[in-house]
Design a protein around this motif. Structure first.
Motif, PDB file in Angstrom:
ATOM      1  N   UNK A  12       1.096  -0.905  -0.077  1.00 52.67           N
ATOM      2  CA  UNK A  12       0.328   0.518   0.216  1.00 52.67           C
ATOM      3  C   UNK A  12       0.861   1.351   0.081  1.00 52.67           C
ATOM      4  N   UNK A  13       1.802   1.546   0.944  1.00 50.42           N
ATOM      5  CA  UNK A  13       3.149   2.119   1.047  1.00 50.42           C
ATOM      6  C   UNK A  13       3.480   2.931  -0.361  1.00 50.42           C
ATOM      7  N   UNK A  14       3.711   1.579  -1.065  1.00 48.32           N
ATOM      8  CA  UNK A  14       4.880   1.675  -1.927  1.00 48.32           C
ATOM      9  C   UNK A  14       3.730   2.588  -3.001  1.00 48.32           C
ATOM     10  N   UNK A  15       2.609   2.193  -2.798  1.00 48.48           N
ATOM     11  CA  UNK A  15       1.107   2.502  -4.632  1.00 48.48           C
ATOM     12  C   UNK A  15       1.585   3.945  -3.886  1.00 48.48           C
ATOM     13  N   UNK A  16       1.690   4.384  -2.390  1.00 50.75           N
ATOM     14  CA  UNK A  16       1.301   5.595  -2.827  1.00 50.75           C
ATOM     15  C   UNK A  16       2.371   6.358  -3.255  1.00 50.75           C
ATOM     16  N   UNK A  17       3.663   5.559  -2.998  1.00 43.61           N
ATOM     17  CA  UNK A  17       4.857   6.671  -3.969  1.00 43.61           C
ATOM     18  C   UNK A  17       5.261   6.537  -5.011  1.00 43.61           C
ATOM     19  N   UNK A  18       5.169   5.624  -5.334  1.00 41.46           N
ATOM     20  CA  UNK A  18       5.407   4.788  -6.533  1.00 41.46           C
ATOM     21  C   UNK A  18       4.163   4.714  -7.914  1.00 41.46           C
ATOM     22  N   UNK A  19       3.111   4.615  -7.469  1.00 46.28           N
ATOM     23  CA  UNK A  19       2.415   3.874  -8.047  1.00 46.28           C
ATOM     24  C   UNK A  19       2.347   2.424  -7.934  1.00 46.28           C
ATOM     25  N   UNK A  20       1.522   1.791  -8.677  1.00 48.82           N
ATOM     26  CA  UNK A  20       0.737  -0.364  -8.741  1.00 48.82           C
ATOM     27  C   UNK A  20       0.357  -0.229  -9.838  1.00 48.82           C
ATOM     28  N   UNK A  21       0.303  -1.698  -9.784  1.00 49.04           N
ATOM     29  CA  UNK A  21      -0.101  -1.864 -11.203  1.00 49.04           C
ATOM     30  C   UNK A  21      -1.528  -3.152 -10.536  1.00 49.04           C
ATOM     31  N   UNK A  22      -2.639  -3.212 -11.378  1.00 45.32           N
ATOM     32  CA  UNK A  22      -3.744  -3.889 -10.619  1.00 45.32           C
ATOM     33  C   UNK A  22      -4.022  -5.250 -11.861  1.00 45.32           C
ATOM     34  N   UNK A  23      -4.387  -6.363 -11.573  1.00 46.37           N
ATOM     35  CA  UNK A  23      -4.662  -7.251 -12.401  1.00 46.37           C
ATOM     36  C   UNK A  23      -6.070  -6.866 -12.231  1.00 46.37           C
ATOM     37  N   UNK A  24      -6.853  -6.742 -13.280  1.00 42.86           N
ATOM     38  CA  UNK A  24      -8.092  -6.268 -12.952  1.00 42.86           C
ATOM     39  C   UNK A  24      -9.041  -7.252 -13.940  1.00 42.86           C
ATOM     40  N   UNK A  25      -9.197  -8.507 -13.268  1.00 42.79           N
ATOM     41  CA  UNK A  25      -9.654  -9.615 -14.813  1.00 42.79           C
ATOM     42  C   UNK A  25      -8.564 -10.072 -15.235  1.00 42.79           C
ATOM     43  N   UNK A  26      -8.683  -9.503 -16.810  1.00 42.79           N
ATOM     44  CA  UNK A  26      -7.954  -9.686 -17.929  1.00 42.79           C
ATOM     45  C   UNK A  26      -6.749  -8.809 -18.305  1.00 42.79           C
ATOM     46  N   UNK A  27      -6.649  -7.927 -17.166  1.00 41.90           N
ATOM     47  CA  UNK A  27      -6.445  -6.685 -18.351  1.00 41.90           C
ATOM     48  C   UNK A  27      -5.904  -6.149 -16.647  1.00 41.90           C
ATOM     49  N   UNK A  28      -4.223  -5.068 -16.823  1.00 45.01           N
ATOM     50  CA  UNK A  28      -3.827  -4.950 -15.993  1.00 45.01           C
ATOM     51  C   UNK A  28      -3.682  -4.045 -16.181  1.00 45.01           C
ATOM     52  N   UNK A  29      -4.235  -2.579 -14.982  1.00 40.39           N
ATOM     53  CA  UNK A  29      -4.246  -1.629 -15.140  1.00 40.39           C
ATOM     54  C   UNK A  29      -3.222  -0.959 -14.445  1.00 40.39           C
ATOM     55  N   UNK A  30      -2.686   0.620 -14.099  1.00 39.96           N
ATOM     56  CA  UNK A  30      -1.887   1.183 -14.354  1.00 39.96           C
ATOM     57  C   UNK A  30      -2.131   2.188 -13.345  1.00 39.96           C
ATOM     58  N   UNK A  31      -1.947   2.164 -11.861  1.00 41.24           N
ATOM     59  CA  UNK A  31      -2.406   3.184 -11.010  1.00 41.24           C
ATOM     60  C   UNK A  31      -0.739   4.217 -10.570  1.00 41.24           C
ATOM     61  N   UNK A  32      -1.043   5.315 -11.111  1.00 42.23           N
ATOM     62  CA  UNK A  32       0.029   5.763 -10.523  1.00 42.23           C
ATOM     63  C   UNK A  32       0.459   6.968  -9.267  1.00 42.23           C
ATOM     64  N   UNK A  33       1.102   7.169  -9.210  1.00 40.99           N
ATOM     65  CA  UNK A  33       2.181   7.567  -7.397  1.00 40.99           C
ATOM     66  C   UNK A  33       0.984   8.812  -7.697  1.00 40.99           C
ATOM     67  N   UNK A  34       0.269   9.509  -6.508  1.00 43.66           N
ATOM     68  CA  UNK A  34       0.079   8.791  -5.278  1.00 43.66           C
ATOM     69  C   UNK A  34      -1.010   7.254  -5.760  1.00 43.66           C
ATOM     70  N   UNK A  35      -0.765   6.461  -4.996  1.00 42.71           N
ATOM     71  CA  UNK A  35      -1.751   5.361  -5.755  1.00 42.71           C
ATOM     72  C   UNK A  35      -2.456   5.596  -4.291  1.00 42.71           C
ATOM     73  N   UNK A  36      -3.530   4.706  -4.237  1.00 43.39           N
ATOM     74  CA  UNK A  36      -4.071   4.658  -3.420  1.00 43.39           C
ATOM     75  C   UNK A  36      -4.917   3.794  -2.864  1.00 43.39           C
ATOM     76  N   UNK A  37      -4.650   2.998  -4.547  1.00 43.46           N
ATOM     77  CA  UNK A  37      -5.449   1.881  -4.957  1.00 43.46           C
ATOM     78  C   UNK A  37      -6.638   1.960  -5.277  1.00 43.46           C
ATOM     79  N   UNK A  38      -7.293   0.301  -5.801  1.00 45.51           N
ATOM     80  CA  UNK A  38      -9.081   0.600  -6.266  1.00 45.51           C
ATOM     81  C   UNK A  38      -9.925  -0.146  -4.735  1.00 45.51           C
TER      82      UNK A  38
END
Ligand SMILES: Nc1ncnc2c1ncn2[C@@H]1O[C@H](COP(=O)(O)OP(=O)(O)OP(=O)(O)O)[C@@H](O)[C@H]1O
Ligand code: SF4
Ligand SMILES: [Mg+2]
Lengths: 355, 328
Positions: free
Chosen positions: B66-92
């Motif tokens: 979670x913390x890493x996502x806040x600073x660097x962004x995070x990739x989420x697998x949303x079913x088949x596709x992968x979404x990138x959530x940019x830096x300050x990322x609080x998730x989905x």
């Protein structure tokens, strides 16, 4: 009531003293009853003179001085009698007229200089404000005046300290600043209500010196209220002793210290510390507690505590003694039923030897 | 610095509570995941959800992600596709799969509108009533004002809110279509008109507190020695009150105002619920009830940011108004 005045103080307007207080009464209606804090007070004061007012806590000293300045709320106090300041009567005057005299014609120094100054404004701003209410001058001129006044009362580097806040000053400096503020408009009457009580002894002496010097410079009349008989002795021309909201004795310093005539004054003198006696040996505070101002004792208010009171049924318990001159044309006045001979006898033979 | 520490602690505590509490209540991560799947949780779907959300990882790892996502962004697998959530990322959102931050930003203007409008009303109304009450102490005005204020502090918002709805919306039909939030940028007039009831309802509660506080502050100040000094200088009464007394009485009120506003910006839960306003407060309630951790984290963090920020501003402001603080 029929107060006896000095022969010279007949109601002729021309003969009025600079400050003349006549039959002043200041009462406060409270839930417990009517508090008669000042109840028929008479005194006069001339320009350039100092009147010391002494009396124990609750005797009405502060209430009197606030009354002269018109600082009691009209809503929760009742004031009657006359206060003449330089020919103007103040008790019946329009409050706004009295307000305009405050700070300019009459000013006051309070006991606790820290709580008496606004913590959020600089010393300078507070003096400037006091000056500018009564003088139509620019801020710059007023500021210069404030620095001037601070210098006059002995604040070092006043041009810098003027921008300080009260909490940045020491106790003694605060009281000096308070004095500078009070004197900023050259008041003709200065009331100092226990100006040195909050200060240590050396600072106290400096402040008193300062007041004395300033009085000579400005020729103002000063009312000096204090518990400390030493202070009044040193500074005053005349002394008034208050008890239960009345004046029970007044006279020159000489008269009050060397031939006091009222049993309460004797008690006060007995409670005065002196360096040449052993402490335990000589300190004799007046026994008993101050009278209730709601139910003042009948007759002489001091009779429950007076060692010289004549028994029940005597005038001491039934008739309120008036303040009368001890001798024709004398300014020394006393309110006691004892005859002058009795008083002299008791003073000479019982009191003085034991002081 | 203190602010950062505060944020870290708050986020960790929220995280911990969210995952520990169900466990303590005997819920397994399977059950937790099952609740996210929807109607018919198959074992497969559950495993999928657990995998996707990383629910089986140790708490520290999840928090680290979670913390890493806040600073660097995070990739989420949303079913088949992968979404990138940019830096300050609080998730989905666990529930709706909506990204958290945009949702928050979407909801924040509602709460902001509510809080700012209401706070202006209560500040002006509460302080002026308090001052008048103090100056007319014991009069009919004072008694009535204080009785009303007492009612104000003791009546909960959902009560006053529902009563005012019943009266103004359903009986007098001042808002024939009901009270619904409308965007400021679209129609400021409608925005304000639709917020009047929530504003007044919320402001009533606070105004009551502020009136009582101002009154007691003012009465206390009027008894101060320096007020007597101000009068002794010959100042007219309006200067004594308007300058000397007010300055001293309002200082503590400024402090409390800042904190109250900061607190409210994180979500006025009851008011938003009562008036169905889609703000942060109702978002937080929904997220908590539906076990939507990322959303809860988001709301809590945002609220913390507001509070920390508000107290920072209050500290600065306090030093400006009170020289004794400024100079130590
Ligand atoms: N506003 C008021 N309402 C009711 N009573 C009052 C009020 N102001 C003063 N008093 C009472 O009047 C009496 C005289 O008070 P005052 O302050 O004049 O005494 P004092 O001689 O100055 O005493 P101290 O030496 O302690 O300063 C006291 O008993 C006080 O309680
Ligand atoms: S009048 Fe009587 S009670 Fe009063 S001081 Fe004189 S002797 Fe004492
Ligand atoms: Mg006093």
């Amino acid at each position: 009531m029929s107060t006896v005045y000095e022969p010279s103080a007949a109601p002729a307007a021309t003969a009025r003293a600079f400050l003349e207080v006549r039959d002043l009464r200041i009462h406060f209606p409270t839930d417990d009853g009517l508090v008669r804090s000042v109840d028929g007070l008479d005194f006069t004061l001339e320009r350039g003179q100092t009147l010391g007012i002494v009396g124990e806590s609750g005797s009405g000293k502060s209430v009197t001085s606030l009354g002269i300045l018109g600082l009691h709320h009209r809503k929760n106090s009742r004031m009657s009698g006359e206060i003449w300041l330089d020919g103007r009567e103040l008790v019946g005057a329009d409050p706004d007229d009295v307000r305009r005299l405050r700070g300019r014609a009459m000013a006051m120094i309070f006991q606790d200089p820290l709580s008496s100054m606004h913590p959020f404004y600089t010393i300078g701003a507070q003096i400037i404000e006091a000056y500018r209410i009564h003088n139509a001058v620019s801020k710059r001129v007023a500021r210069k005046h404030a620095i001037d006044m601070l210098g006059r009362v002995g604040i070092p580097t006043p041009d810098k300290r003027v921008d300080d806040y009260p909490h940045q000053f020491s106790g003694g400096m605060r009281q000096r600043a308070m004095i500078a503020m009070a004197l900023s408009c050259d008041p003709e009457l200065l009331i100092a209500d226990e100006p040195t009580t909050a200060l240590d002894v050396t600072v106290q002496a400096q402040i008193l010196d300062l007041l004395r010097d300033l009085q000579q410079e400005f020729n103002s009349a000063i009312i000096m209220i204090t518990h400390d008989l030493g202070v009044v002795a040193e500074l005053s021309d005349r002394i008034m002793v208050m008890y239960g909201g009345r004046s029970i004795e007044q006279g020159t310093v000489e008269e009050l210290f060397h031939s006091p005539q009222h049993p309460y004054t004797w008690g006060l003198l007995g409670s005065m510390p002196r360096l040449d006696r052993d402490r335990t040996d000589r300190l004799m505070p007046v026994k008993g507690s101050p009278p209730s101002l709601i139910n003042l004792p009948s007759g002489c208010a001091f009779h429950p505590r007076c060692p010289h009171a004549q028994g029940p049924g005597s005038p001491c318990t039934t008739v309120r003694p008036e303040l009368v001159a001890t001798a024709a044309h004398s300014g020394h006045r006393v309110a006691c039923h004892l005859s002058p001979e009795q008083r002299l006898d008791i003073w000479e033979n019982q009191i003085r030897p034991n002081l | 610095m203190g602010a950062v520490v505060m944020l870290v602690i708050v986020s960790m505590v929220t995280f911990g509570i969210f995952f520990q509490l169900p466990k303590l209540a005997g819920q397994t991560t399977d059950q937790l995941a099952a609740s996210y799947v929807g109607k018919a949780p198959t074992a497969e779907a559950i495993a999928d959800v657990k995998e996707r959300l990383g629910l089986d990882d140790p708490l520290a790892v999840q928090y680290g992600r979670f913390v890493k996502g806040v600073f660097t962004g995070q990739d989420f697998s949303n079913g088949p596709s992968v979404e990138h959530c940019a830096a300050p990322c609080l998730g989905y959102s666990f529930r709706t799969n909506e990204p958290v931050l945009p949702t928050l930003l979407d909801r924040a203007p509602v709460t902001l509108s509510l809080a700012v409008g209401a706070s202006l009303i209560w500040l002006v109304a509460g302080v002026s009533i308090g001052i008048l009450s103090a100056l007319r102490r014991g009069t009919v005005f004072d008694r009535m004002a204080m009785a009303t204020a007492l009612a104000g502090v003791s009546l909960p918002v959902y009560f006053t809110g529902l009563v005012s709805m019943a009266v103004f919306v359903y009986t007098f039909r001042l808002w024939p279509n009901g009270v619904a939030y409308s965007d400021f940028t679209e129609n400021p007039g409608l925005w304000a008109w639709n917020l009047v009831l929530p504003w007044v309802t919320l402001a009533f509660l606070y105004a009551a507190t502020y009136a009582r506080l101002t009154r007691s502050q003012m009465l206390e100040t009027l008894g101060e020695d320096y007020i007597r000094t101000a009068r002794a200088k010959g100042l007219p009464e309006r200067t004594v009150i308007g300058k000397h007394a007010l300055r001293a009485s309002l200082t503590p009120i400024v402090t409390i105002f800042g904190l109250d506003l900061g607190l409210l910006l994180g979500g006025a839960v009851l008011t938003e619920q009562t008036f169905s306003l889609p703000g942060l407060g109702s978002l937080s309630i929904h997220s908590i009830l539906s076990g939507d951790l990322p959303m809860v984290m988001g709301v809590v963090l945002l609220a913390t940011v507001f509070i920390v920020f508000a107290s920072l501003i209050v500290d600065i402001l306090y030093a400006v108004v009170d020289p004794r603080v400024r100079l130590g």
